[in-house]
Structures are given as C-alpha cells and as structure tokens.
Design an enzyme around this catalytic site. Structure first.
Site, short mmCIF file in Angstrom:
data_model
loop_
_atom_site.label_atom_id
_atom_site.label_comp_id
_atom_site.label_asym_id
_atom_site.label_seq_id
_atom_site.Cartn_x
_atom_site.Cartn_y
_atom_site.Cartn_z
N ASP A 83 20.42 -26.72 45.77
CA ASP A 83 21.56 -27.23 45.32
C ASP A 83 22.27 -25.95 44.33
O ASP A 83 23.49 -25.34 44.26
CB ASP A 83 22.18 -28.43 44.61
N GLU A 84 21.44 -25.75 43.26
CA GLU A 84 21.64 -24.37 42.24
C GLU A 84 21.80 -23.14 43.05
O GLU A 84 22.71 -22.34 42.93
CB GLU A 84 20.52 -24.35 41.30
N LEU A 85 20.87 -23.00 43.98
CA LEU A 85 20.86 -21.85 44.80
C LEU A 85 22.39 -21.69 45.63
O LEU A 85 22.96 -20.65 45.50
CB LEU A 85 19.57 -21.57 45.76
#
EC number: 3.2.2.6
Length: 1309
Positions: A83-85
């Site tokens: 999700d960060e990516l």
C-alpha cells in the site's frame, strides 16, 4: 504582516522497506549515511507495520521529496509495504516525486513481473484480496521496478552501494537550481556573500543584504539558499509582506509558522515569545528572511545570534539599511548597480536568452541597455519587452525611448526608479564604407602604423583627429575583409608565424563590419596578425566609436580586457621568450658579475633571451622592456641600498608586479632575508645614510617594496657553485612560464612562491592521459628537492601497485625513509612513530599517477602523520581520487590551444605542411598524442601524409593506446557502456539528451557521466559532451575488437559496415546501436532486416548534408522493429505505418521527419516511456490518435504536417506536455481546451492558415505563436497567463477583437 513561506517539504527522504529483511542491517547503514549528509529522513519509530496504513504515513509520503523503495525477498509479504508503494507511485506520477528503487538480493525483473521467489511471496499476499487492490499493487510494482535504480548484485559489497545511493540522493536533493544558471553576474554576488558569511567559522552569524527595489536582492538570496542548503540540516526561506496587524497574537502566529517551516512540524503551537530560542538554541540553521520592513518582526524571529546553534547563518534582506543597523546587523552586503558592460549582458540575457546580442542587433542593444539605466529589473523589463521582435520594431521603438519612454513602460519603471535618465544624442546616420576587393593591403602605404615601431606609435586619441587617411568608421571594414592580406610588423615576424597566419586565414570566420564587440575585433587583429600596429588600431577604434555616441568612460576599447588582449597579441609575436635580469650594474662586485654571466649563459642554453635591466642610470622605468617579459629575475645585494635611484626603481618594479602578471624570482645574493626585512647588517648602514635627507613617505615606499619582494621567497646564495644556482633559477623560470600558460595552475605557482612553508601541504595535479602531469611534477620535484631533508618520487604509482602490490611498495618506501641498515619493516613503523621521527625534518614526496586513494594511503601510511614542513604532491587522472586523498584544491592541466599545438607541430614539421590542421584537430590538444602523431607523419612523403594520418586514427601508436586503456579498464560495466555509446554516437550532443536515452536503456547515465568527467575521459562544454578525438577513436577501436564481422559488434556507425549488415540481412542480437549517415546512399532493405536484432536500443537513419534525402527503401514492407528501441530516428521513412508487431514499450524518442506515414499504427500501444515525438513535414499524416496513450509525452513537433485536420482526441491526454509545435499545419482548424495541460510552455500554430478556434489556453504558457492564422477571437483565459512573455499575432487578418490584457502581460510581451 503576512508571511509566505517558500521552504522545502517536511522530509527529504521517505524509505519504504520490509523490516524483516533490512531494518537492522542494510537500512540502518543507509540511514546513517543519509544522516551524515544532513538529509532529513522520515522514521517510523518502530510503528507497527501490519496494520492498515494510516493518514500520518500517507502525509509523510506525500510531503517527502524522494522515496527510496528497498525491494527485498519479503517486501511483497506485507500489505503495508504494498500500500505504501501504491501511494509512492501515485506521488511519482502526480507530484513529480523522485523515486529511487533499490533491489536487495532480488532481481529487478522478478519485482517487475512478480516472478521467482518474489512472485511466490506476492501470490500468497494476494490471496483473498480484492482484484482492484491486487491490480494497483501489480501496476505499482511494475512501474517502480522499471525506474533506474540500484541492484546489489551489480556492486562489490553493500557498503559501496550504500555510499553511492546516499551520494545520488544528496545530488538529487541539493543540486543547484537551473533558475540561477542564466542570471548574469550571480557568481560574483555569491562569492561576496560567502566572504561575509565566513562559513568556516563555528560562531552563529547574522548578516544583511541591502539595496533599492529591483536591484536583485531576492534573486541573490535565493541563489545563496540553493547553494548553501546542503550544509544545513534545518533551513528556511521566508518572505514577508506588511499588514496592519502587529499585536502579541500576531507575533505568536509568526513564530508558529516560522518554526513549523524550519522544523518540518505541522500545526505547531507556541505559548510564549521565547519559543524560537528554546527550539533552535542547539541547532545549526540557515534562515533567509526576505523583504523585511518591520523591526518588530526581526526582534521576534531572530532577536540575536545566541538564539541559534553553532554554525548558524541568518540573512536578512531589506531596502532599509537603517533597519539592519537598528537590529545590530553590521555585516551588510550592499548590492551595487551593475557596470555598463554587465548591464548590457543583463539586457541581452532577457532579450535574446544569451549574454551577447546577435550581430545585427549589437548597436541597438548597446543603446537600449543605456536607455534602460543600470537597475537590473529595468534592464530585464525592457529586454523582455523587446524579446522576439524584429529589428525594424526595435528601430521604430528607439526614438520614443530616446525622448520619453512610452507610457506603460515608464509607469512600470517609476515603481522602482525615482528618476528615469534620458539620453539625447544625435546619431550619425550612415558610415561610408571602403570598397572591398581581392587586393593586398600593405599597411606601410595605406595605414599609418603598419611599420611604426612601438615607441613611435601615437597613443593619445587626439593625435588621430587631424589625420585624413580614413573616415572614422573605416578601420573595421578593412580588417573585416577576408580577402585582404595584411602585412604584419616585420620586426616581430618570422617564417613560422607567417605560415601560421596562412593556416589561421583558412580556419577563422570573417569579421562582420560594424557588428562586433571590442573583443571580437581584438581577437580578429590577433589572429590576422595586425600586431605591429594593434595599439594604433585600437586608438583609432576608440576615436571612431565617439561617432556612435559612446562616452569615453563607457568605451569597451578602453577596458582592461582590451589591454590584456593587446598584451596577449604581443606575446604571440615573440620568437623566443624574453626574461629580465634586474641588477645594479654600476656597483657589481666580481661574484655578482660572474653570476649574471652564468644566468645569461643558462638562459641562452634553454632557448630564452636574457634582457639585463640596469636599475641605475635610468630616469624613468622602461615599461616597454617590462611589458616585453613575463618573468623577471631580481638579484638583490647590498648594492641595492647604495643608490636612491635603484630603490625608486625597485618601488616602480614592484608596483608593476602588483598590477600585471609579471613573475618575480628574487635571488638573495650574499645577503640574508632577515637583513633585508629588518634593515640589519650591511643594509642598515647604507640605508641610514640615504635616509637622513629624505622625506618619510619616500622611505616608507622603499621599506614596503623590500618587504613585498621578501614575501615572494626565492633563492639564496652565500657561497658555492654559481652555475648550479643559475641552472636552478632558470629551471624555476621555465616552469613558471609553463604554469602561467596553464589555466587553473595558480595554486602550483603559489607553491613555488612559498618554498619554505611551515604548514603541511597536499597538492594535487589532474588531467587527461598524456597532458603532461608527470613532467610538471618532475620539474617541481627537481627544483625543490635540494631544499628538503628527505625526497621521494614514485613514478607510475598505478602500474607499480599492479606489479608489486601496495604492501611491497610500502616496504620500499620505509627502506627509503629510514635506510635499509636500520632493518625496519612496514609492520614496525606506525604513523605515530613516523610523526615523531620526522617532526623536525622536511619532506618532499611525489606520487605520480595515483588511481586509488586507499592504495596511496596504504603505501605511505595515511596522510595524518605529515606535519609542518612536509609537502606531498599527487598526480592523477581522476579529480575525485585527489579529493579522497585530502587535496583541498586539485589543479587541472588544460589541453593545448590550437596555437600552442601549432607551435609544437612546427618543431617536427618543416615548411608548409598539408596535414597541420588535421593533426591539431585529431590530437585535441593532448601533447602526447600530438607528438606521437606528428613524429609518425613526419616520416612519410608529403603525398602519403593524409592517408597515413587516417590509418593512425584506426590503429594509434602504442603509447596512446596504453594511456587510454588504463583509464577505460578502471571503469565499471555501467561506465564502460556509457563511454562507448558516447564515443560512437553522442560526442557533441547535449548531456541531457544522452541521459534521457541511455537511462531508458537501463544505465545510470548521470552518475556514469560524472565518473567519466572525474576520470578525464570526457568534459562538458555548454552542457554538451566533449571527448578528445584520440579517446573517441580508442572507444571505437574497442568496439571493432569485439569481432571481425560487423554483425557481431555492439555498435555500428561506419556506413560501409552498416550497409553490408542491412543489405545482407545479417544482423544479430549482438547489435545494440546503429547510427547511419545515409547521405548519397540508396539501398533496398528486407522486411526481416531487424528480425534478429533483439537487443537494438538505438536506431538512427539520417542525412548530415542538407538537400539530401534518406533513400532507404522497403519495397516489400517491414515485418517488425526491436522492442528494446529507446530511440527510433528514421528520416524519410518510406511506409505508411510502423510495423504492427512493434511494441514501443521502451521508446523514449520517435523522430521521423519527412516520412510517408499516414498514422503510426492501428490500435493502442504502450507508450508510457515516450517523451519526444517529431513527425515534422510528414505531409500524409492524418491521424495521431495513438498519442493519447503517451501520458508522459513532453515535446510534440508536427510542423508542416499539411494533411492533419483534427487532434482533439489526442493532445488533451498529454498531461506532461511542455511544447507543441504545429506550425504550417495548413488544414488544422481548431484545438480543444488545454486548461489541463499545466506544464505546457510553448504553443506554435503560425502558418496554420485555416485555424479558426481555440477554446482555452494552457494556464502556464510562456510563448504563443498564432501568426498567419484565421483566428477571429482569443479566449478570455489569455488574461490569466501570468507567465506569458511572447504573443505573436502577426498577419492575423480575421482577428476581430482582443481581450483587454493586464498591464503585466503587456509589459512582458
């Protein structure tokens, strides 16, 4: 008072990682390196990473300038990481965030395609997850993995890669903004500010910048902030505007915003006015407060330097100098008005985009700059007002500017300048020019001064006013005529020089009369060899320019630059170098007489002309003799103080020394330095006798002159061999002459001037292979070795390290230091022992050709043990190696100029030679290459010389090959590939263009180019890649050596080889690049010609000569093109489509002018990487709908596509478009709304004769060209174009009405 803050984002770097794999190892070391470079990195402080990603983390990602994504084996096991990516990928696309991928023990292709172990882990994570979420993860993984990054498998160890990643991030964060690169004079301002700020001092410092509005204070401050930011962890640039509110709550609000900006903390609350001191007392900060007009604000935010930590710097900018004084700021940089010359450059930069005007605008530019005044803002305003206008419009504007500036411009200027200076001058309209023809002009007959000796040349300009030979404007047309042959002053000419004049005559362009600067004329005079009468010509030009209304003090021909040009011109005429020998001839003893004879004999022996200068028997200083020499040997003895006349002359000589580039080498002959400084011994009695009846100021000048000459250092003699001293002195003089002609070697010259320095000095000399580093180091060593207790010269250090290894070299070094009889080995000698042993001894150490700093430290035991009186000189091909060896300022040896190369050629070649010009070009100013080429060519018959030279380029002498190979072999694979691409395809091309294309090929191009520059293999000139021809030849030889058969080589550029490969259909997967100059070529290609070239990255078919067409035909069509292509450049492409099988997934530039294409292909293609498309003059092109898929497209050139009618479905999708050129698309009728194209800067629709309608303009347009269109009205959105500088509506005959534009836009356009 309101404040607008323009500092950086909250964080410099956001790291995305799997804590299972890297947190305690790789990441910890990386964070440490980033912190050491003062890079503000987001840390999650142990945040639980198995929960849904929260708002704080999303905010941190969005407010970071760079994201470092560390892909590892278990990265895809965490939904948090994925999700960060996705968020990082979004910021990359929408916020232009920089993303640096790092592949830690995982291959990039596995991440990109989710295969292998990484793919298995990712598959498990995806189980049970919604399809749309999985799709976002896959898209983010593929996109980020495709960005150029760092793969641990390509590095020797983690530490090296971590350091490189940190360096790369630092460069990306802190590179100087291009916004300041074209600001005229900015470097001088920054240098002055640096001296005031004293950045090396640990004390906090508060300084001011003061000056009137429009002088450039804010620009200077922004450039300073950009330059200094890397040195401060906390920094802020804050701009303030006055408001009526000024109470306690307002002050708290100031502090909250101020600290939020500096500390990177949102919604920070403060309770009292002491918060600044409490928060920043122990922090090193850089703060710039711009446009300050309130003392209370200063007291509130930067009350005193004690509020800030050691090393802090606070800069306050204001128009009110008294405000700074009231705040006890006494270190103030007062921004001065620019000189007339600098003002002209500022004006030209705005008007033409460069600091000098085009030839047909020179006179106009001088007058416009004069009328604008000397306030930089006014100069820029007027320059922008005239930008892009025709010469006739300039002339039309001129009378209005002379009499009274037009109302709108004057109104603008009044805001910044109290009084607008007017200039009334009566210009002489015409200049009667001399008739030109093919004639031989002998200055003896037609110009007074052609054979006048220098002491007869009239110098006052008034002497010219009564001459009737020429009208005042006649000089430039004479020297501008290329057909004119000028007879030089025969006193200084010789056969070599005459042949060089003929050589130059064929190389230099003609001079355009009345359209040239002072430097142009002097350059022309120098190269055309009107040197005997140069001073007379310049005097004439000074007088002539009065006819143009140029005041004497503003005349460029009176400048110091012209004086230096004249001196350079005199220097060039010398057959041999003259060296002055100063002495008092009438009072010489036997030893002095003998020594002068020895000096003269040695000078003659070394090819110099000694000029003895008697300081006695002269009333005035002989300036002609002084200007005729670059070096003077001053013999100081007790006889100097025996005469007032000699002391007066000494004062005059030292004054001349201070104002020119004369080098003085003192010889202290039978006197001691202490006697001269303190007037002791024989000096004392003689000086007292002269002193008794003289004025004190005259005596003080004598003392000052003697102190100055003692400060230079020199040679002492009391007894011993005078001949040995003479040899040493002449060697010193010879070396200084060489160093003076070598740019950037002033530090080495200083080294020679201070031979008895008490501090440890580590000097470095760097430059390309064969440039002469070893020769210079050897000369310095031999010159100074007698003055040291211990000397050691280790030649070919790199080669010796390969042969013996550093440990054995250290054993040799220790043996030399202590002697073999002491029996000490390397293991017995520690740095502390070395320091103690040599504490009171002097050491001179030279390490020649160092290629590795660690090897150098290993051999000599590091640099820390050296102390007072120790000197180390290092030579290297790499500047970076010298920096790593603690060299503070490495000195670069420049290549030979064409003139210096010519002089060297004439030492080997007699008489006229047909290949001199080619030899100079092929050697690229490298002495070793030139000597070897000339030596080889000189052995051939004249008729064979050119052919022999071409064969030498294909098979250079062994010494050239060895010199180059050593540099090339030291490169890593990335750098080798980049170098070979540059050598084969990109020499002379823009660096940015090469980076764009080669990055797409998977190389780390920017870092590679930096390393090649450090290794002296290439250089940048005006941001273009320059490479010495011998290095280019060697790069191509390396490619040739890959295989005898061209089809098995990686790069092809030779037309014969390429035609053989293409016509025989023999291409293979080995071929990566083809650049074919198809001028005058005609050949048919097979449909499968590229079928086996799977790895072809660069393809270019072009015609280098105008008028030719690329005649490569495809009678049976073309099956496919390689999918790896990042460049497809094919002029006159013969087919109506590109191959349908071609997948342009890696394509960055599509350049196909004059093609027969109707459209690119059927259906949709992946054009994610496409940045530039050029289809100009493709007259059959009707459809560009496929461009809607090119979301990253920046430049579109469709000029002359006369069949193109509708682009409404394609252009709006190009959200990153910068320029759109549709000039002469004669059937184009309209354009859709472009309000979403926020990056578009240039729109060119000139010549689109049927174009009628445009809905809306892009909001940030700077240039709009609508000349010759049928447009009836302009969109109202033109009123909002705040960046607009050019609006061309010429011949818009159907334009019915024009929206009223704000005065700011009118002023700019």
């Amino acid at each position: 008072m309101a404040a607008s803050f323009c500092g950086s984002r909250r964080y410099d770097v956001f790291p995305s990682f799997s804590k299972v794999d890297v947190r305690r190892s790789f990441l910890a070391h990386l964070l440490k390196e980033l912190d050491r470079r003062l890079i503000n990195t987001f840390t999650d402080h142990g945040m639980e990473r198995n929960l849904p990603i929260d708002a704080e983390l999303l905010s941190a990602i969005a407010e970071s300038r760079i994201s470092i994504v560390i892909f590892s084996k278990n990265y895809a096991s965490s939904t948090w990481c994925l999700d960060e990516l996705v968020e990082i990928h979004t910021c990359y696309k929408e916020l232009a965030q920089i993303v640096v991928p790092v592949f830690f023990n995982v291959h990039p292709s596995q991440v990109k395609k989710q295969t292998g172990e990484f793919g298995k882990v990712f598959g498990k994570t995806c189980k049970g997850k919604p399809e749309n979420r999985k799709l976002r993860w896959m898209q983010a993984l593929a996109a980020v993995a495709n960005i150029a990054g760092y793969d641990l498998q390509n590095w020797p160890d983690e530490a090296v890669m971590i350091e490189m990643v940190a360096d790369d991030v630092s460069k990306k964060l802190f590179k100087s903004s291009n916004d300041f690169s074209d600001i005229v004079g900015i470097e001088a301002h920054l240098e002055a500010m640096s001296s005031i700020l004293r950045l090396k001092s640990e004390k906090a410092r508060m300084v001011g910048i003061s000056g009137p509005s429009g002088i450039g204070k804010t620009t200077i401050a922004k450039a300073l902030f950009s330059k200094l930011s890397p040195q401060f962890h906390l920094r802020a640039f804050v701009t303030y505007k006055r408001t009526n509110q000024d109470d306690y709550d307002m002050k708290l609000c100031w502090i909250e915003k101020f600290l939020s900006e500096i500390l990177g903390q949102k919604d920070l609350k403060v309770l009292d006015l002491g918060a600044v001191e409490q928060s920043l007392m122990h922090k090193k900060v850089l703060i710039i407060l711009d446009d300050v007009d309130d003392l209370e604000l200063l007291k509130t935010l930067v009350g005193q330097t004690g509020w800030f930590g050691f090393g802090s710097r606070i800069v306050v900018i204001t128009q009110d100098r008294q405000l700074l004084k009231a705040h006890d700021i006494n270190l103030i940089y007062e921004v001065a008005f620019p000189s007339a010359h600098l003002a002209l450059e500022i004006f030209c930069q705005s008007a033409f985009g460069k600091i000098y005007p085009p030839s047909d605008f020179r006179e106009l530019s001088v007058e416009f700059a004069y009328l604008a005044g000397n306030l930089p803002l006014d100069l820029r305003v007027l320059g922008l007002a005239m930008k892009g206008k025709h010469r006739e419009e300039w002339i039309e504007m001129l009378p209005r500017l002379r009499n009274d500036l037009d109302g709108k411009f004057k109104k603008t200027l009044r805001n910044y300048l109290p009084v607008i200076r007017k200039r009334v001058s009566n210009e002489e309209g015409g200049r009667e020019k001399l008739k030109k023809g093919n004639k031989k002009l002998d200055l003896d007959e037609e110009f007074p001064g052609g054979e006048i000796y220098s002491d007869e040349i009239p110098s006052p300009t008034s002497n010219w006013k009564d001459t009737d030979d020429f009208d005042s404007g006649d000089i430039i047309p004479i020297i501008a005529d290329k057909s004119t042959t000028i007879i030089p002053n025969r006193r200084h000419s010789n056969d070599d020089w005459c042949s060089f004049c003929e050589f130059l005559r064929n190389r230099i362009p003609p001079l355009n009369p009345f359209k040239c600067s002072a430097n142009d004329v002097i350059d022309f005079l120098r190269t055309r060899q009107v040197l005997g009468s140069t001073e007379a010509l310049v005097d004439r030009l000074i007088f002539s320019s009065e006819a143009f209304g140029i005041k004497p003090e503003e005349n460029p021909f009176r400048s110091q630059a012209v004086t230096s040009y004249l001196k350079a011109a005199r220097d060039m005429t010398r057959e041999k170098e003259c060296i002055l020998v100063f002495s008092c001839h009438d009072n010489l003893d036997v030893d002095e007489t003998s020594f002068i004879e020895a000096i003269s004999k040695e000078l003659h022996k070394q090819g110099f002309i000694p000029l003895t200068y008697n300081l006695l028997g002269r009333e005035n200083l002989d300036e002609e003799m002084l200007y005729g020499s670059r070096v003077g040997i001053m013999i100081l003895s007790s006889s100097y103080v025996s005469s007032r006349q000699s002391l007066d002359h000494l004062v005059a000589v030292m004054e001349h020394w201070k104002t020119t580039d004369l080098v003085i080498i003192p010889i202290y002959f039978k006197v001691r330095l202490s006697d001269i400084c303190g007037l002791k011994g024989r000096f004392e009695a003689a000086f007292l006798q002269l002193h008794m009846s003289l004025q004190e100021d005259r005596v003080q000048k004598w003392k000052a002159a003697m102190s100055e000459i003692v400060s230079i250092g020199g040679h002492e003699w009391t007894k011993g061999s005078q001949f040995i001293l003479a040899e040493e002195v002449v060697r010193n003089a010879s070396l200084r002459l060489y160093l003076k002609s070598s740019k950037n070697l002033l530090g080495i010259l200083a080294l020679l001037n201070h031979s008895q320095s008490t501090d440890v000095e580590i000097m470095g000399i760097w430059g390309i292979a064969g440039i002469g580093k070893t020769s210079i180091a050897r000369e310095i060593f031999e010159l100074h070795a007698p003055h040291y207790d211990f000397c050691y010269f280790l030649q070919d250090f790199h080669l010796m390290c390969q042969m013996k290894r550093p440990r054995q070299l250290r054993e040799d070094f220790i043996s030399k230091l202590f002697g073999e009889e002491k029996g000490l080995g390397a293991s017995d000698v520690k740095p502390s022992f070395m320091r103690d042993w040599f504490h009171k001894k002097t050491i001179l150490l030279v390490l020649d050709d160092v290629s590795n700093a660690r090897d150098a430290e290993a051999v000599i035991g590091g640099f820390g043990w050296f102390s007072h009186g120790h000197r180390i000189i290092l030579t290297s091909r790499s500047k970076q190696v010298l920096v790593q060896c603690k060299v503070k300022k490495p000195y670069e040896i420049q290549k030979l100029s064409d003139f210096e190369s010519f002089r060297l050629c004439k030492q080997y070649l007699d008489g006229e030679n047909p290949v001199i010009s080619e030899l100079i070009s092929c050697s690229s100013g490298i002495p070793l290459a030139l000597k070897l080429l000339v030596s080889s060519v000189s052995k051939q018959y004249i008729t064979n010389m050119k052919d022999h030279l071409q064969s030498l380029r294909k098979d250079p002498p062994t010494q050239i090959q060895e010199a180059f190979r050593r540099s090339f072999d030291g490169l890593d694979e990335n750098e080798k590939n980049i170098f070979l691409d540059l050598a084969c395809f990109f020499r002379g091309q823009s660096k940015d263009y090469a980076v764009l294309l080669l990055d797409a090929c998977g190389f780390f191009t920017y870092m590679g180019i930096c390393e090649l520059i450090d290794e002296s293999l290439i250089s940048l000139v005006d941001n273009k890649i320059e490479m010495p021809i011998p290095f280019q030849d060697m790069g191509r030889i390396i490619v040739h050596e890959e295989d005898e058969d061209p089809c098995e080589r990686s790069r092809l550029w030779d037309s014969k080889d390429i035609v053989d490969v293409l016509t025989n259909n023999s291409g293979t997967e080995a071929i990566e690049g083809i650049f074919l100059d198809a001028s005058d070529l005609t050949c048919e290609l097979s449909p499968t010609v590229f079928g086996k070239m799977y790895n072809l990255r660069l393809l270019k078919f072009y015609c280098s000569t105008s008028g030719n067409q690329c005649k490569l035909t495809l009678p049976h069509g073309l099956d496919t093109l390689p999918d790896e292509l990042s460049l497809l450049h094919w002029e006159n492409y013969p087919l109506v489509y590109l191959p349908q099988k071609f997948n342009p997934v890696n394509l960055v530039e599509l350049n196909m002018p004059y093609s027969n294409m109707e459209k690119l292909w059927e259906g949709k293609k992946n054009l994610e990487k496409l940045k530039n498309i050029k289809l100009s003059h493709s007259r059959e092109l009707t459809d560009i709908l496929m461009l809607s898929e090119a979301l990253n497209l920046e430049h579109i050139d469709l000029e002359g596509c006369t069949s193109l009618i509708d682009v409404s479905m394609s252009i709006p999708c190009c959200g990153k478009l910068v320029s759109l050129n549709m000039k002469d698309c004669s059937r184009l009728r309209s354009l859709p709304s472009m309000v979403d194209l926020t990056t578009l800067k240039l729109l060119n629709l000139s010549g689109c004769s049927e174009f009628e309608d445009i809905q809306d303009f892009a909001p940030n347009l700077e240039e709009i060209y609508l000349a010759g269109t049928s447009i009836r009205e302009l969109p109202l959105s033109i009123r909002n174009l705040t960046e607009l500088v050019t609006l061309d509506l010429e011949n818009c005959e159907r334009l019915q009405e024009m929206p009223s534009l704000p005065v700011e836009i009118i002023r700019r356009t």
